[in-house]
Each structure stands twice: as C-alpha cells, then as structure tokens.
Scaffold this motif. Structure first.
Motif, PDB file in Angstrom:
ATOM      1  N   GLU A  79       0.824  -1.207   0.000  1.00 11.63           N
ATOM      2  CA  GLU A  79       0.000   0.000   0.000  1.00 11.63           C
ATOM      3  C   GLU A  79       0.860   1.260   0.000  1.00 11.63           C
ATOM      4  O   GLU A  79       0.541   2.239  -0.668  1.00 11.63           O
ATOM      5  N   LYS A  80       1.977   1.224   0.697  1.00  4.91           N
ATOM      6  CA  LYS A  80       2.795   2.426   0.851  1.00  4.91           C
ATOM      7  C   LYS A  80       3.737   2.670  -0.321  1.00  4.91           C
ATOM      8  O   LYS A  80       4.041   3.828  -0.648  1.00  4.91           O
ATOM      9  N   LYS A  81       4.219   1.600  -1.003  1.00  3.98           N
ATOM     10  CA  LYS A  81       5.282   1.807  -1.983  1.00  3.98           C
ATOM     11  C   LYS A  81       5.022   1.216  -3.365  1.00  3.98           C
ATOM     12  O   LYS A  81       5.587   1.704  -4.345  1.00  3.98           O
ATOM     13  N   TYR A  82       4.210   0.181  -3.462  1.00  2.24           N
ATOM     14  CA  TYR A  82       4.175  -0.571  -4.715  1.00  2.24           C
ATOM     15  C   TYR A  82       2.795  -0.669  -5.360  1.00  2.24           C
ATOM     16  O   TYR A  82       2.668  -1.258  -6.430  1.00  2.24           O
ATOM     17  N   LYS A  83       1.802  -0.111  -4.746  1.00  2.00           N
ATOM     18  CA  LYS A  83       0.443  -0.239  -5.274  1.00  2.00           C
ATOM     19  C   LYS A  83       0.381   0.332  -6.688  1.00  2.00           C
ATOM     20  O   LYS A  83       0.852   1.436  -6.954  1.00  2.00           O
ATOM     21  N   GLY A  84      -0.206  -0.432  -7.589  1.00  2.00           N
ATOM     22  CA  GLY A  84      -0.331  -0.004  -8.975  1.00  2.00           C
ATOM     23  C   GLY A  84       0.782  -0.491  -9.873  1.00  2.00           C
ATOM     24  O   GLY A  84       0.642  -0.465 -11.103  1.00  2.00           O
ATOM     25  N   GLN A  85       1.892  -0.963  -9.301  1.00  2.00           N
ATOM     26  CA  GLN A  85       3.002  -1.451 -10.120  1.00  2.00           C
ATOM     27  C   GLN A  85       2.843  -2.917 -10.485  1.00  2.00           C
ATOM     28  O   GLN A  85       3.443  -3.403 -11.445  1.00  2.00           O
ATOM     29  N   PHE A  86       2.065  -3.639  -9.704  1.00  2.00           N
ATOM     30  CA  PHE A  86       1.696  -5.014 -10.004  1.00  2.00           C
ATOM     31  C   PHE A  86       0.481  -5.350  -9.139  1.00  2.00           C
ATOM     32  O   PHE A  86       0.146  -4.624  -8.207  1.00  2.00           O
ATOM     33  N   GLU A  87      -0.171  -6.437  -9.465  1.00  2.00           N
ATOM     34  CA  GLU A  87      -1.318  -6.887  -8.674  1.00  2.00           C
ATOM     35  C   GLU A  87      -0.825  -7.689  -7.476  1.00  2.00           C
ATOM     36  O   GLU A  87       0.070  -8.532  -7.620  1.00  2.00           O
ATOM     37  N   LEU A  88      -1.399  -7.444  -6.310  1.00  2.00           N
ATOM     38  CA  LEU A  88      -1.038  -8.196  -5.109  1.00  2.00           C
ATOM     39  C   LEU A  88      -2.208  -9.066  -4.690  1.00  2.00           C
ATOM     40  O   LEU A  88      -3.356  -8.613  -4.632  1.00  2.00           O
ATOM     41  N   ASP A  89      -1.901 -10.317  -4.369  1.00  2.00           N
ATOM     42  CA  ASP A  89      -2.902 -11.278  -3.924  1.00  2.00           C
ATOM     43  C   ASP A  89      -2.367 -11.987  -2.689  1.00  2.00           C
ATOM     44  O   ASP A  89      -1.161 -11.990  -2.431  1.00  2.00           O
ATOM     45  N   THR A  90      -3.249 -12.585  -1.904  1.00  2.00           N
ATOM     46  CA  THR A  90      -2.845 -13.390  -0.751  1.00  2.00           C
ATOM     47  C   THR A  90      -3.582 -14.720  -0.808  1.00  2.00           C
ATOM     48  O   THR A  90      -4.701 -14.810  -1.307  1.00  2.00           O
ATOM     49  N   VAL A  91      -2.928 -15.765  -0.305  1.00  2.00           N
ATOM     50  CA  VAL A  91      -3.559 -17.085  -0.300  1.00  2.00           C
ATOM     51  C   VAL A  91      -2.995 -17.893   0.862  1.00  2.00           C
ATOM     52  O   VAL A  91      -1.810 -17.774   1.212  1.00  2.00           O
TER      53      VAL A  91
END
Length: 502
Positions: free
Chosen positions: A356-368
């Motif tokens: 959220e602070k540094k990389y949002k929008g540069q790639f998609e983040l998912d959790t599993v």
C-alpha cells in the motif's frame, strides 16, 4: 510508415545500426539489449516508447531506475527515449532514414547532432527535456571513461573480460559430475569466472572434521560469490544442515526458485513461476529440543519459529523489487495467518502494508493460505506469477513448483544476501547414481545462468538458457530422467556444440 510500428535503433560505433522491432516487456529484456549495445562498442541508444513498458515513462518507477542503473553499468555515454505521437509517424520514418545516413557518415558525431530530437548541445548534457519535431523526449546524460575504438566485434563476444572471483564447491555424490558439465558450458561461453575450488559436505568432514571447513567459508567471504553442487549432511554426529549454516553465515536472506517449462507437451505446459522464499527465519531454522518425562528422553518435541518485522520486510521488499524489475504482473503472499496468527500473520501484515505504501499499482497483489495455494498450483498453476512466502512454506512450495516443469533436475536456486550470493542445484547428492555418468546437469547449469544474471552478464545467461532449450528440443538430446538415453557427458558435448556454433 505505420504509426504503431515498434523501433529500437542502435548506433554501433561510427558506421553501423540495427533496428529492433519486438516489444520489450520488462527491465531484464531491455537491459539485455543494452548489454548487446555495449558488446558492440555502442555510443548511443535510442528507444521508441512502443518497445518499452508504459511503466518506464514514469521515472519514479523501479523499472526506469533499474534500466538507468544498467546503462551506467554498461558505461554507455548517452541514451535517448523518444516518444513520437501518432501523427508524427511519417516524421519518425524520415528520422530512421536520416539515422541510417548518419551511421555511414564520416563524421558520426556531427551527423548524430543533426537527427531530429537530438540535443543541439553536447550530447552528454543532462535531461529530461522536450524534443522537437519528434514530440516528447527524455534525455539521460551518462558520462563514462573513453574506450578505445575497436572494429565491430563478433556478435557473441562476452560483455565483460575482467575476471570475476568465485568460489566453486563440487559437493558430494553426483556433484563433481554436474559441476564439471556446468564448467564446460561456462568455458564455452567464455564466462570470466576465476574459480577458487573448495570442499564441503562429506569431503569437508573427511578433510577437516567439519562439513564446512574454515577455508571454504574464508573463500566465500573473499569472493562473495559461489557456485555449489549438492552437499550431503552426515547422519549422526550432531551436524546441522550445511545449506542452513551457509545461509546463516552469510545472511543469505532471499532464496529464489524459478520454474519455467523447457520441454513442452507435458501435463503442465507454459509454466513460468518464481518462488521467493525467506531464508533465515521461521520454523525451518531448526531451533528444536526435547522435554524428558518419566524416563522417556524424547517424550515431548518442541520447535521454535521466529519471524520478525525486519526480516519479513526485507524479503518482501526484495520480492516486490524483483517483480517490478523483471516485469512480473502479479505477486501472491502465501501464509497461514488464519491459524498461525502471530508467526505468519506478521509476514502477511507487513506485506500488505508495504504494498500500500510503496508498490500499489506497479503489479497486482494477492494473498492465499498455504494449503489452498498447494491445491491451486496443482489445479491451475497459470493463475500465479510470483509467490513470496516464509521459510518452511517456501521450502515445500518450491519443490512442488519444480514438479510442474520436470522435477528437481530442472530446478535452479539462488541464495541472495547483502554481501554474498550462492547459486546451487537444489536436488540432493543422489549417491545411488554417483559415478555412473547418467546425472542430469541442467539444474546446476540453470543456477549458473542465474549467477550470470547476478553478475550483470545477461547476454551470456540468455545464451546458456537458449542452448539448453535447443539441445533438449531441437537436438533431442536428453538424459534418462527426461525420457532420453544420453549420459551426462553426451548431453554436455551436445550443449557445448550448441553454444560454440550459435
């Protein structure tokens, strides 16, 4: 000219140009091309925006930073990124024609300055700036020491001739056989490694009573770079895993395990995954003890797992940076925070916050969750791109992912730290087939390719991977574990011939 055409123009020395028309999807591809420019003694690189990812044009992104860093590494004097608008398509065609003429002109420097969009002042000035008829342009001034003028070299000349000190550990079992095969490939590439051969594993125990002799550790401290075969940890005697000790000794906090389909047509095809594993924390580090009860010395077994905010942030930052630099579109954080709320919850929480602070929008983040991830990898591995996870989960998932592309014989590994890096085949020493000449050396060869990437020799890494691909799929030379009949020596000879004849 078609306004959507893609062009990369390379100006080689005073009288040679090449046009590149394929899109570059990530920093690695772009810097591979820049490496080729350096190889050809190139002074100027011009890139049309159509061959670059959109992220490049936001200079705050890590793609641009990585690219510029590589330009400086390769010591190119200058680079221009040209962004022609659609209505300037015909003007761009004219630009290319003038560039061809300039490349053959006797006074190359003066000719270059006549090109549209080229700075009118000293081309080593600084930017960014706005171009003229070409539309928006970015100019990067990169000064470098003067290099002697050379004739255009053969296309396959190595990018670097300065020797690179590196520690070589053949290891146990089939280790010496696959190391010799890998060295033959590297020699064919003229890779500039200067090897310091050391012993470890069972050989270390026999020589000095320790699987990791002091001389071996001192060598890695000096070279900060190592290639090693599989090590066998002696049973009994209280020896800890040599691999774990190496990671701890040199703080190799990141374990990279790429998995890419090389032989097509299997159950899982077109796999291209990266597992990034935290290497120093969690349950895997082996802090265990027994509690005796009623005369039973092993009545209770206990293990301690420790994950820290700092350690989690370090590996997550590394994974996110790698994803951006290599053009990964999606990163998945694998955890078990629904049950192990503290131990893996801190990892998940840190990753979400960092994104959220540094990389949002540069790639998609998912959790599993880890168990769901294992199932999904078997059902539909193509939904994943990069997995980042804690130590124990990474140990398990990286082997699972290797199974998707042919097994551990196709699985390289890299252990990266702040001050050292060790590259390895992740399979075992296979003592049952040692000395029979049938071992598959591909995993260690692919590890050597990762090592070449790490040493900023991407063209050599690409040539090695391509030779492996062509030996397997064009020449159809394969070892027994891959359905062929070739031994280690026959496969190596075929691979070396591919490299030399490319």
């Amino acid at each position: 000219m078609n306004a959507s055409a893609r062009h990369l123009l390379l100006v080689h020395g005073p009288a040679r140009i090449v046009e590149w028309t394929d899109p570059l999807t990530d920093a690695r591809e772009a810097t591979d091309v820049v490496g080729a420019c350096f190889e050809h003694d190139t002074d100027r690189v011009l890139l049309d925006e159509a061959v670059l990812p959109p992220a490049f044009f936001a200079l705050r992104t890590r793609f641009a930073g990585e690219f510029l860093e590589k330009l400086q590494t390769y010591r190119l004097r200058a680079a221009v990124v040209v962004s022609p608008a659609a209505e300037h398509g015909e003007r761009f065609a004219e630009y290319l024609r003038e560039a061809r003429q300039a490349a053959t002109a006797a006074s190359s420097t003066a000719a270059r300055r006549r090109w549209p969009g080229w700075p009118a002042n000293d081309p080593r000035g600084a930017g960014p700036r706005q171009g003229g008829a070409m539309g928006p342009a970015l100019f990067f001034g990169l000064r470098a020491p003067r290099r002697p003028r050379l004739p255009i070299p053969r296309p396959r000349a190595p990018l670097m001739t300065t020797p690179i000190p590196a520690t070589l550990i053949p290891g146990d079992g089939i280790g010496p056989e696959i190391v010799d095969a890998t060295l033959a490939a590297l020699d064919a590439l003229k890779a500039p490694f200067e090897w310091d051969r050391q012993i470890a594993g069972l050989g270390g125990v026999k020589a000095s009573g320790d699987p990791l002799p002091a001389a071996t550790l001192d060598s890695i401290r000096r070279t900060r770079l190592a290639l090693k075969g599989p090590l066998e940890t002696p049973s009994g005697g209280g020896y800890r895993s040599s691999n774990v000790r190496l990671r701890e000794e040199f703080e190799l906090y990141a374990n990279l395990r790429p998995a890419r389909t090389i032989i097509p047509g299997g159950r899982f095809d077109k796999i291209d995954l990266m597992v990034v594993r935290e290497n120093l924390e969690g349950l895997y580090i082996g802090h265990e003890h027994y509690v005796p009860i009623d005369g039973d010395p092993h009545a209770v077994a206990m293990a301690t797992g420790i994950n820290t905010r700092q350690g989690s942030r370090r590996i997550l930052e590394y994974a996110f940076q790698t994803a951006v630099a290599t053009g990964r579109k999606k990163v998945t954080i694998v955890h078990k925070a629904n049950i192990m709320k503290a131990l893996t919850g801190i990892f998940l929480e840190t990753g979400l916050d960092l994104y959220e602070k540094k990389y949002k929008g540069q790639f998609e983040l998912d959790t599993v969750i880890i168990d769901a991830c294992a199932m999904k990898l078997v059902l539909n591995p193509w939904q994943f791109d990069m997995l980042v996870t804690t130590n124990l989960f990474g140990d398990i998932l990286s082997d699972l992912v290797a199974g998707l592309v042919g097994g551990l014989g196709m699985a390289p590994g890299a252990n990266i730290g702040t001050n050292a890096a060790i590259f390895e085949a992740v399979h075992g020493s296979a003592p049952d087939i040692a000395g029979k000449g049938i071992a598959n050396p591909i995993a260690l060869m692919l590890a050597a390719a990762l090592m070449l990437d790490h040493c900023k020799l991407p063209e050599l890494a690409t040539r090695l991977r391509q030779a492996i691909d062509e030996t397997l799929n064009i020449d159809q030379v394969r070892t027994g574990d891959l359905g062929g009949s070739a031994g280690t020596e026959a496969f190596t000879k075929a691979l070396v011939a591919r490299i030399q004849n490319a």
